[in-house]
Enzyme design. Structure first.
Site, PDB file in Angstrom:
ATOM      1  N   TYR A  30      -0.209 -18.977 -13.809  1.00  0.00           N
ATOM      2  CA  TYR A  30      -0.013 -18.138 -15.009  1.00  0.00           C
ATOM      3  C   TYR A  30      -0.896 -16.891 -15.015  1.00  0.00           C
ATOM      4  CZ  TYR A  30       3.495 -21.379 -16.180  1.00  0.00           C
ATOM      5  OH  TYR A  30       4.665 -22.086 -16.101  1.00  0.00           O
TER       6      TYR A  30
ATOM      7  N   GLN B 295     -18.198 -24.605 -28.825  1.00  0.00           N
ATOM      8  CA  GLN B 295     -16.811 -25.022 -29.092  1.00  0.00           C
ATOM      9  C   GLN B 295     -16.581 -26.481 -28.701  1.00  0.00           C
ATOM     10  OE1 GLN B 295     -14.344 -22.220 -26.929  1.00  0.00           O
ATOM     11  NE2 GLN B 295     -14.991 -20.483 -28.174  1.00  0.00           N
TER      12      GLN B 295
ATOM     13  N   HIS C 266     -14.446 -22.708 -24.154  1.00  0.00           N
ATOM     14  CA  HIS C 266     -13.213 -22.800 -23.349  1.00  0.00           C
ATOM     15  C   HIS C 266     -13.039 -24.158 -22.691  1.00  0.00           C
ATOM     16  CE1 HIS C 266     -12.843 -18.112 -23.012  1.00  0.00           C
ATOM     17  NE2 HIS C 266     -12.987 -18.562 -24.251  1.00  0.00           N
TER      18      HIS C 266
ATOM     19  N   GLU D  97      -1.066 -16.009 -25.254  1.00  0.00           N
ATOM     20  CA  GLU D  97       0.307 -16.118 -24.754  1.00  0.00           C
ATOM     21  C   GLU D  97       0.884 -17.514 -24.859  1.00  0.00           C
ATOM     22  OE1 GLU D  97      -0.663 -14.369 -20.868  1.00  0.00           O
ATOM     23  OE2 GLU D  97      -0.362 -16.326 -19.954  1.00  0.00           O
TER      24      GLU D  97
ATOM     25  N   TYR E 198     -13.614  -8.285 -24.528  1.00  0.00           N
ATOM     26  CA  TYR E 198     -13.924  -8.140 -25.955  1.00  0.00           C
ATOM     27  C   TYR E 198     -14.586  -6.802 -26.245  1.00  0.00           C
ATOM     28  CZ  TYR E 198     -12.532 -12.944 -26.649  1.00  0.00           C
ATOM     29  OH  TYR E 198     -11.791 -14.097 -26.694  1.00  0.00           O
TER      30      TYR E 198
END
Ligand code: HEC
Length: 484
Positions: free
Chosen positions: A363, A189, A259, A353, A374
């Site tokens: 959070y 990513q 991430h 979210e 997953y």
């Protein structure tokens, strides 16, 4: 409020060849001559040569073998000629030409275009929303993975491709900005991620900030989310950057390639906000104040730590941390009316979210979540705990949220004002979220269904909305079609 949704692609109607008016043969009588001159003045060809040829070439040269960006039917051309398109560099002729002149010149351009055997009809993409129709203009195509976008001004867009390229689009021309950092870790990513433009008000200096996954200086297997900035200037050859200053490196470097988070925004407090993903190490980073990943950071634009940050006085804490307990936040915006910072983040299976950030707030990841692993196994049964924030909204199932903008501008109708637009990577559409007066999500609608993985959304000062789609490799300009 899930609305039925469909894309209408109208069958392009071939208009046949036009018999556009040719000037009459000169006649003897002055009255006739006057008439023929008047006719000449309003013929599509004459208007074209007077108003359009300087940019598009004589005899409609620029429209032969064109890949149409804004549609190739008579009504599309009339609309473009009347309203123009600032980002593409097309002026508006609504005030200079009558409706009849616009019709004639559009007919002329189309007739010239259709003389070419390779004329390619390009019906515009119409998108039917629950209340209005939208049009999606293709501004750039053939891209790899467009990841981040921002406006340099209302007529120039800058965007990244994750593979490690930075581009601008101005006057319809896509140009590469060269001289990027050499240590971009384009794997998994990772790669070149977000881009943000900021004008320093004291000296009108223009800056470009980039976020990317950065190679460890001695070990290319390791990477970290990093932010750099450079001055950007305009030259005849396009936009140019000079030296990159490092603003932040989200240490520790890690072996994973996912991430990274990486959204950038400048708050109304003139502070830079940076989202950092937890690099897939949920038990290491998000609940520790001693590392950068899994946090949102707040810095002065030059990278210095503001002394009013919440954890500056906490021994061992990273002083740039503004909020913590995040998983992989890939959407951030500054609310145009309240100045609040809104982020969204990917949950695991379920539990993406939206959060409205508060100073020092936790959070909750992975202590509380609405998602599961997953594999379907439970991460925690807790969805709430004392000292941990609840999201403004969460998605079950996860949509794979990426990119976020808020609609704000006169070119959008009232029911769309302050709606959120969020990209869906997993389900390949653009989501519209209606926010009610208490700040809660009161409606959802899917737009641009099956378009591809929607990665980023950008809005300029005028309120124009642009959408970057990977897979399809597109940048789209989304405009509402309003009744005149
Ligand atoms: C100042 C330069 C300029 C002038 C003058 C100008 N245009 Fe344009 N126009 C542009 C640019 C730049 C684009 C975007 C081109 C691109 O993206 O390939 C454009 C785009 C267009 C398009 C959309 C093409 C598409 O791909 O969908 C049409 C139609 C068009 N112009 C017609 C006209 C007509 C008719 C006139 C005269 C009334 C005119 N233009 C005058 C610069 C100009």
């Amino acid at each position: 409020m899930r609305q039925p949704f469909f894309i209408l692609i109208p069958i392009s109607i071939l208009m046949g060849s036009f018999a556009f008016p040719r000037p009459n043969e000169p006649c003897e009588s002055p009255a006739n001559r006057l008439e023929s001159e008047l006719h000449l003045n309003s013929s599509g060809e004459a208007i074209y040569e007077q108003w359009c040829a300087s940019c598009h070439g004589t005899n409609g040269r620029d429209f032969l073998e064109r890949i149409w960006k804004l549609g190739s039917q008579q009504e599309d051309l009339e609309r473009v000629i009347a309203s123009g398109h600032p980002l593409l560099g097309m002026p508006a002729y609504r005030d200079a030409l009558s409706a009849e002149d616009i019709r004639n010149v559009a007919e002329y351009v189309l007739s010239k275009a259709k003389e070419s055997p390779s004329f390619l009809a390009a019906p515009p993409l119409f998108v039917q929303a629950s209340d209005i129709q939208l049009r999606a203009n293709i501004i750039a195509d053939g891209l790899d993975t467009p990841w981040g976008m921002d406006f340099l001004n209302d007529t120039a867009l800058i965007f990244t491709e994750r593979e490690g390229k930075l581009w601008t689009i101005q006057s319809g021309i896509k140009q590469e900005v060269t001289g990027l950092p050499h240590d971009i870790h384009a794997k998994g990513q990772g790669g070149l991620l977000d881009v943000m433009h900021w004008t320093e008000s004291e000296n009108q200096q223009n800056w470009i900030y980039l976020s990317y996954s950065k190679n460890h200086p001695n070990d290319k297997k390791l990477s970290a989310t990093a932010v750099v900035r450079s001055r950007i200037t305009k030259s005849k050859q396009g936009f140019k950057v000079d030296e990159w200053e490092t603003i932040m490196v989200a240490t520790p470097y890690g072996k994973t390639h996912h991430h990274y988070g990486s959204r950038l925004a400048m708050g109304n407090d003139n502070m830079l906000y940076i989202t950092c993903g937890e690099r897939g190490l949920r038990d290491v980073h998000p609940q520790s104040l001693e590392t950068y990943p899994g946090k949102v950071h707040r810095l002065h634009p030059d990278g210095k730590v503001p002394q009013d940050n919440p954890f500056v006085a906490v021994t061992g804490a990273i002083p740039s941390i503004w909020s913590w307990g995040h998983r992989n936040p890939q959407g951030m915006l500054i609310h145009p009316e309240t100045g609040a910072i809104w982020t969204h983040e990917h949950g695991p299976k379920g539990g993406d979210e939206i959060n409205v950030l508060k100073k020092a707030a936790n959070y909750g990841w992975p202590e509380i979540t609405f998602g599961r692993n997953y594999s379907g196994t439970v991460i925690t049964r807790d969805t709430a705990k004392v000292g941990m924030e609840q999201p403004l909204h969460y998605w079950l199932p996860s949509i794979g949220a990426c990119g976020m903008e808020i609609i704000h501008g006169d070119n959008w109708p009232e029911p769309w004002q302050n709606n959120l637009l969020v990209g869906s990577l997993s389900f390949e559409y653009l989501e519209r979220l209606v926010i009610d007066s208490s700040g809660r999500v009161s409606g959802r609608e899917e737009l641009l269904n099956d378009i591809g993985r929607v990665r980023d959304i950008a809005r300029n000062q005028r309120g124009d909305i642009y959408v970057a789609v990977e897979g399809a490799g597109l940048i789209l300009h989304l405009e509402p079609i309003l009744e005149n």
